[in-house]
Design an enzyme around this catalytic site. Sequence first.
Site, PDB file in Angstrom:
ATOM      1  N   GLY A  45      34.520 -37.729  17.909  1.00 38.88           N
ATOM      2  CA  GLY A  45      34.862 -38.197  19.242  1.00 38.88           C
ATOM      3  C   GLY A  45      34.475 -37.148  20.266  1.00 38.88           C
ATOM      4  O   GLY A  45      33.501 -36.409  20.077  1.00 38.88           O
ATOM      5  N   CYS A  46      35.237 -37.056  21.324  1.00 37.91           N
ATOM      6  CA  CYS A  46      34.949 -36.118  22.412  1.00 37.91           C
ATOM      7  C   CYS A  46      34.763 -34.702  21.885  1.00 37.91           C
ATOM      8  O   CYS A  46      35.657 -34.146  21.247  1.00 37.91           O
ATOM      9  CB  CYS A  46      36.098 -36.139  23.414  1.00 37.91           C
ATOM     10  SG  CYS A  46      36.007 -34.828  24.633  1.00 37.91           S
TER      11      CYS A  46
END
Length: 198
Positions: A31-32
Site C-alpha cells: 500500500g502507501c
Amino acid sequence: MLRLLFGFLVTCFLLLPARAAEPQYAIFAGGCFWCVESDFDAVPGVLETISGYAGGKSANPTYEDYAKGGHREVVRVKFDPDRVSYAELVGVLFRTTDPTDGDGQFCDRGFAYTTAIHALNERQAMDAKAEKIKAEAELGRPIVTPVEGAAKFWPAEDYHQDFGKRNPIRYWYYRNGCGRNRTVEKLWGDRAYAGVSH
C-alpha cells in the site's frame, strides 16, 4: 619454538572479529509507501528503506504516472541478515498490512496499492512462500499477496523519502484517517505489528 609460534598464530586468528554478513535487500509492496517505509524503519536489523515504484512496464516512473505504467508503490529494504532474516521481514509485511485485500490497502484503492513481494532470488521466493503459508494458517483465510520475481526498482521522488519523519503531523493524519492501524489490529489482533518496535 615453532610450536609456540604456531600457538600464537592460532590464538591471533581466533581472536579476529567474525566477518559481518553483507547487507541484503528486499522489495515489498504494502500500500502507501510512506507507511510501509515507516513500519520497516522500526524493525531492528533494517539499515535503510527507500520508497519507490516497481513491477510495471514504463521506465523512469514518477508519482504522476507510475500507476499508468503498471507499477505498484514499493519499498526497498536494506537489512543486516545477522540481525533479521528475510523470512522475518516477510512476516512483518503481512502483519502490517491487510494481505487478504486484493484491491488495494485501506483507503487507497487500485492495483498500484496492492500488496506484493518481489523476491530477488530463489531463496527469497522459497522463504516468502513458506511465510505466506504460515500467515494463512494463522489467519484462517487466503492471503492474496503474490510472490513475484525480481523487478527493476525505481526510487520515488525525494519528497516521498522518510515522509513520516519529515512530516509527522501530516503523516499521522493520513495514516489514521486511512484506517491502517485500526484495520491491521482488527485483522491480526495481538500479532499486529509483530517485529516492529514502535
